[in-house]
Every structure is written in C-alpha cells, then in structure tokens.
Design a protein around this motif. Sequence first.
Motif, PDB file in Angstrom:
ATOM      1  N   GLY A 274       0.792  -1.218   0.000  1.00  0.00           N
ATOM      2  CA  GLY A 274       0.000   0.000   0.000  1.00  0.00           C
ATOM      3  C   GLY A 274       0.822   1.265   0.000  1.00  0.00           C
ATOM      4  N   VAL A 275       2.122   1.154  -0.283  1.00  0.00           N
ATOM      5  CA  VAL A 275       3.009   2.313  -0.333  1.00  0.00           C
ATOM      6  C   VAL A 275       3.652   2.376  -1.713  1.00  0.00           C
ATOM      7  CG1 VAL A 275       5.055   3.411   0.629  1.00  0.00           C
ATOM      8  CG2 VAL A 275       3.501   2.166   2.132  1.00  0.00           C
ATOM      9  N   ASP A 276       3.557   3.515  -2.363  1.00  0.00           N
ATOM     10  CA  ASP A 276       4.190   3.750  -3.657  1.00  0.00           C
ATOM     11  C   ASP A 276       5.411   4.631  -3.418  1.00  0.00           C
ATOM     12  OD1 ASP A 276       5.005   4.388  -6.204  1.00  0.00           O
ATOM     13  OD2 ASP A 276       3.039   5.089  -6.908  1.00  0.00           O
ATOM     14  N   LEU A 277       6.590   4.036  -3.493  1.00  0.00           N
ATOM     15  CA  LEU A 277       7.809   4.765  -3.168  1.00  0.00           C
ATOM     16  C   LEU A 277       8.206   5.764  -4.246  1.00  0.00           C
ATOM     17  CD1 LEU A 277      10.024   1.939  -1.605  1.00  0.00           C
ATOM     18  CD2 LEU A 277       8.289   3.389  -0.527  1.00  0.00           C
ATOM     19  N   SER A 278       7.522   5.759  -5.376  1.00  0.00           N
ATOM     20  CA  SER A 278       7.813   6.737  -6.416  1.00  0.00           C
ATOM     21  C   SER A 278       7.148   8.084  -6.133  1.00  0.00           C
ATOM     22  CB  SER A 278       7.348   6.228  -7.783  1.00  0.00           C
ATOM     23  OG  SER A 278       5.920   6.194  -7.865  1.00  0.00           O
ATOM     24  N   GLN A 279       6.250   8.115  -5.136  1.00  0.00           N
ATOM     25  CA  GLN A 279       5.500   9.322  -4.820  1.00  0.00           C
ATOM     26  C   GLN A 279       5.939   9.897  -3.473  1.00  0.00           C
ATOM     27  OE1 GLN A 279       3.358  10.630  -7.093  1.00  0.00           O
ATOM     28  NE2 GLN A 279       4.071   8.916  -8.364  1.00  0.00           N
ATOM     29  N   PRO A 280       5.798  11.222  -3.295  1.00  0.00           N
ATOM     30  CA  PRO A 280       6.090  11.805  -1.980  1.00  0.00           C
ATOM     31  C   PRO A 280       5.170  11.196  -0.917  1.00  0.00           C
ATOM     32  CG  PRO A 280       5.913  13.519  -3.657  1.00  0.00           C
ATOM     33  CD  PRO A 280       5.423  12.251  -4.297  1.00  0.00           C
ATOM     34  N   LEU A 281       5.715  10.929   0.248  1.00  0.00           N
ATOM     35  CA  LEU A 281       4.949  10.317   1.327  1.00  0.00           C
ATOM     36  C   LEU A 281       4.725  11.330   2.442  1.00  0.00           C
ATOM     37  CD1 LEU A 281       6.805   6.886   1.578  1.00  0.00           C
ATOM     38  CD2 LEU A 281       4.769   7.450   0.216  1.00  0.00           C
ATOM     39  N   ASP A 282       3.523  11.300   3.051  1.00  0.00           N
ATOM     40  CA  ASP A 282       3.273  12.236   4.144  1.00  0.00           C
ATOM     41  C   ASP A 282       3.913  11.715   5.423  1.00  0.00           C
ATOM     42  OD1 ASP A 282       1.508  10.411   5.434  1.00  0.00           O
ATOM     43  OD2 ASP A 282      -0.192  11.176   4.302  1.00  0.00           O
ATOM     44  N   ASP A 283       3.952  12.565   6.427  1.00  0.00           N
ATOM     45  CA  ASP A 283       4.670  12.235   7.654  1.00  0.00           C
ATOM     46  C   ASP A 283       4.089  11.017   8.358  1.00  0.00           C
ATOM     47  OD1 ASP A 283       6.384  14.339   7.229  1.00  0.00           O
ATOM     48  OD2 ASP A 283       5.415  15.703   8.658  1.00  0.00           O
ATOM     49  N   ALA A 284       2.774  10.836   8.281  1.00  0.00           N
ATOM     50  CA  ALA A 284       2.153   9.694   8.959  1.00  0.00           C
ATOM     51  C   ALA A 284       2.615   8.377   8.362  1.00  0.00           C
ATOM     52  CB  ALA A 284       0.626   9.809   8.885  1.00  0.00           C
ATOM     53  N   VAL A 285       2.748   8.341   7.043  1.00  0.00           N
ATOM     54  CA  VAL A 285       3.225   7.123   6.379  1.00  0.00           C
ATOM     55  C   VAL A 285       4.681   6.860   6.755  1.00  0.00           C
ATOM     56  CG1 VAL A 285       3.725   6.062   4.151  1.00  0.00           C
ATOM     57  CG2 VAL A 285       1.581   7.319   4.483  1.00  0.00           C
ATOM     58  N   VAL A 286       5.507   7.898   6.715  1.00  0.00           N
ATOM     59  CA  VAL A 286       6.918   7.745   7.074  1.00  0.00           C
ATOM     60  C   VAL A 286       7.042   7.273   8.521  1.00  0.00           C
ATOM     61  CG1 VAL A 286       9.101   8.982   7.407  1.00  0.00           C
ATOM     62  CG2 VAL A 286       7.710   9.417   5.367  1.00  0.00           C
ATOM     63  N   ALA A 287       6.243   7.841   9.416  1.00  0.00           N
ATOM     64  CA  ALA A 287       6.292   7.447  10.820  1.00  0.00           C
ATOM     65  C   ALA A 287       5.916   5.984  10.992  1.00  0.00           C
ATOM     66  CB  ALA A 287       5.365   8.331  11.649  1.00  0.00           C
ATOM     67  N   LYS A 288       4.918   5.517  10.256  1.00  0.00           N
ATOM     68  CA  LYS A 288       4.511   4.119  10.383  1.00  0.00           C
ATOM     69  C   LYS A 288       5.597   3.187   9.855  1.00  0.00           C
ATOM     70  CE  LYS A 288       0.697   0.922   9.695  1.00  0.00           C
ATOM     71  NZ  LYS A 288      -0.732   0.774   9.340  1.00  0.00           N
ATOM     72  N   ILE A 289       6.198   3.529   8.734  1.00  0.00           N
ATOM     73  CA  ILE A 289       7.283   2.700   8.201  1.00  0.00           C
ATOM     74  C   ILE A 289       8.425   2.638   9.205  1.00  0.00           C
ATOM     75  CG2 ILE A 289       9.025   2.519   6.381  1.00  0.00           C
ATOM     76  CD1 ILE A 289       6.948   3.783   4.480  1.00  0.00           C
ATOM     77  N   ARG A 290       8.742   3.760   9.841  1.00  0.00           N
ATOM     78  CA  ARG A 290       9.811   3.780  10.833  1.00  0.00           C
ATOM     79  C   ARG A 290       9.485   2.850  11.998  1.00  0.00           C
ATOM     80  NH1 ARG A 290      10.012   8.733  11.504  1.00  0.00           N
ATOM     81  NH2 ARG A 290      11.870   9.224  10.288  1.00  0.00           N
ATOM     82  N   ARG A 291       8.252   2.883  12.485  1.00  0.00           N
ATOM     83  CA  ARG A 291       7.872   1.996  13.576  1.00  0.00           C
ATOM     84  C   ARG A 291       8.045   0.541  13.187  1.00  0.00           C
ATOM     85  NH1 ARG A 291       3.507   5.548  14.090  1.00  0.00           N
ATOM     86  NH2 ARG A 291       2.070   4.045  13.150  1.00  0.00           N
ATOM     87  N   LYS A 292       7.620   0.213  11.971  1.00  0.00           N
ATOM     88  CA  LYS A 292       7.736  -1.178  11.521  1.00  0.00           C
ATOM     89  C   LYS A 292       9.195  -1.587  11.345  1.00  0.00           C
ATOM     90  CE  LYS A 292       3.310  -1.246  11.480  1.00  0.00           C
ATOM     91  NZ  LYS A 292       2.614  -1.846  12.646  1.00  0.00           N
ATOM     92  N   LEU A 293      10.015  -0.662  10.868  1.00  0.00           N
ATOM     93  CA  LEU A 293      11.435  -0.953  10.713  1.00  0.00           C
ATOM     94  C   LEU A 293      12.070  -1.261  12.070  1.00  0.00           C
ATOM     95  CD1 LEU A 293      14.006  -0.995   8.900  1.00  0.00           C
ATOM     96  CD2 LEU A 293      14.251   1.444   9.437  1.00  0.00           C
ATOM     97  N   LEU A 294      11.751  -0.471  13.075  1.00  0.00           N
ATOM     98  CA  LEU A 294      12.310  -0.691  14.396  1.00  0.00           C
ATOM     99  C   LEU A 294      11.798  -1.992  15.006  1.00  0.00           C
ATOM    100  CD1 LEU A 294      12.110   2.929  15.852  1.00  0.00           C
ATOM    101  CD2 LEU A 294      14.159   1.719  15.087  1.00  0.00           C
ATOM    102  N   LYS A 295      10.568  -2.342  14.735  1.00  0.00           N
ATOM    103  CA  LYS A 295       9.996  -3.563  15.301  1.00  0.00           C
ATOM    104  C   LYS A 295      10.499  -4.809  14.589  1.00  0.00           C
ATOM    105  CE  LYS A 295       5.639  -5.904  16.334  1.00  0.00           C
ATOM    106  NZ  LYS A 295       4.164  -5.806  16.387  1.00  0.00           N
ATOM    107  N   TYR A 296      10.462  -4.802  13.247  1.00  0.00           N
ATOM    108  CA  TYR A 296      10.763  -6.014  12.483  1.00  0.00           C
ATOM    109  C   TYR A 296      12.192  -6.070  11.969  1.00  0.00           C
ATOM    110  CZ  TYR A 296       5.731  -6.752  12.612  1.00  0.00           C
ATOM    111  OH  TYR A 296       4.440  -6.950  13.034  1.00  0.00           O
TER     112      TYR A 296
END
Length: 335
Positions: free
Chosen positions: A38-60
């Motif tokens: 559900g993330v298209d890395l070719s497009q600018p991402l808003d802060d909420a999306v970036v924050a969620k990816i960061r949380r998942k990166l730290l967890k997994y």
Amino acid sequence: MTNVISNSVQENVADAESSTPEISVRPVAGHIGAEIKGVDLSQPLDDAVVAKIRRKLLKYKVVFFRDQQIGHAEQIAFARRFGELTHAHPHEDAPPAEFPEILTIDPKRYEQKYGKKFRDQYAKRQYTYYSGWHTDVTAAVNPPAASLLRAETVPDFGGDTTWTNQAAAYAGLSEPLRNLVDGLRAEHRFLAGQERGDENDELSRRIKANLLVSHHPVVRVHPETGEKALFVNPGFTTRILDLSAVESRKLLELLYEHLTRPEYTVRFKWEPGSVAFWDNRATAHLGPQDLDHLDVERVLHRVTLIGDRPVGPTGYTSEIVEGEEFRATANVKVA
C-alpha cells in the motif's frame, strides 16, 4: 550526534494504530522481517506514512516492498525521509553520475574493475561485496544506521538475501554469556581474516589506501529502542580486544554460530522492483551463495543512512583507530 533515523519525527516505538489504514504490514518470519503493501515509493509520502514505516522498521528490523517502479532519484528521495545519506561506499570512486549516494552491487562490475580473478580471490576470504555474513561498513566508527537496497535485475531463481536479528540473538544467549559479552570490545576492519591482504590485488591496495579500523562494543545498545544487540560479524570483526588470540577466535566462532541460527533469520526472494530496508544497528545479512557457478545477471542499488557511534551497555563509545567517520562526502584514494 543524535541518531539520524529519529531526527525527522519523534514517536513511540510501540506498534500503535496510525491514520494510515491503507498500508498493510505482514510479518514474514518469527523474529524478523515484514512485508509492507500500500506504499508507492515513487511518490512523496506524508509524515504519517513515514512514521509508520519507521515503527515497523524498528519492530521487524527489515521491511520489504514489492513492485516498486523507482530509479536512483526516487530511491534517494525516499531514504532521505529517514535521515542524511552517506557517500556510496568508503572505497567507491565511481558512483552513478549525479547520484554519489548510490552503490551499485553487481559482481560483473567488480570483475571489470578489479580483474577476472576477483571471484576466486574473494572465495578464499570470509567476506565479499556480494556474499558473506556482515553488517554494513562496521569498519567505520559510525556504521550506517540503515540500508536501503533496490533490485533492478535479478535471476529467475536463486540470489536470495538472508537477514538475522542480532537483538533476538543476544536475548537468546544464556545470562552468564550475556554478562560476559556486555563488557567486551572488538576491532573491526575491512578484509577481516585477511589483514595482510595481497599486494597484487587491486581492491586490497585500495582498502589499504583508504584504511578504516574501529573499536566497537561487542554488544550495542540500540539508540531508539534501548534493545541490546550483538555487534560483531564475520565480514568485519577481526578480534575481541583484551583476549588471547585463541580466546578471541573461539568466542567469535560461538557468537557467529549463534547469531546465524535459522530461528533468528528471514530469507527474501528478490524480484525486479523489490526493495529491502533494514536497521543496520540490529541486523547482519548474507548475500547469495548459489550463483557463482551460473552465468546470470544480478544488479541491485544500495543507499545507506549516516549512523552514530555505537554505545555499549557499560557506556563505552566506539573509537576510531584508522580513518574518518563515514559521511556524505568522500575522497577515495586510488592505490
């Protein structure tokens, strides 16, 4: 230096609900790894999306994206949402034009650059640029905080990459062994296990001309999660300080065998457009081991985020022995 991954958005590491329900996250192994859709890395991402990816990166510890239609510019733009980027590599003097952050990983390119005997020479070593368990650039005093790898061309079969969770591996040690390694330090350098190198080997000469040697804690306290993680790897760790040669070798062998146990790992099958994003402070990874006898093409592109100096449980902070910190600019000396 404040840890770079947490500079942009301060947040709780807990896997809380966010305002991005269109993003799905599916764990893919018991201790490490998740696929994000559900993330298209070719497009600018808003802060909420970036924050969620960061949380998942730290967890997994490593997260995967599929079917991403991006090039160098988009890869760099996405990675910059998580921190400042390094130069391509401490020994890379010819990154892609206009993209000095990109390290292209292609065994055929290395053969062209360093000679046709490149594979044979590095098959004899513990580490190569395309195979061998390692954590990225721990020869530097501030190894990358994270790495982002994008697949351009991959074979139809084979060529998988495996990651291991070094925090889970540390937790899996017995308490007496954890107490022992908590206070130890280790030396990290390029050509681990081959300190003398080969004067006729161009890459060995280049590594010596751009020497990086650092002392790191054997156990690193993660600057964001507070987790303790093993911070040794066969690719760069040469010895444990203050131990005899025999003690160092035996203890490192034990730790290497432990941290690469299958239960701590996840294996990823690459496809064109696949992207892997991993926390370099809590993982090691293994490049493909099954392609050397095949005439196949495999081209991937990596960027890395500037990291801070590791700190151990006793408060020991990594120290430079040779070289400089790994930053955005580089002056690679050609041997």
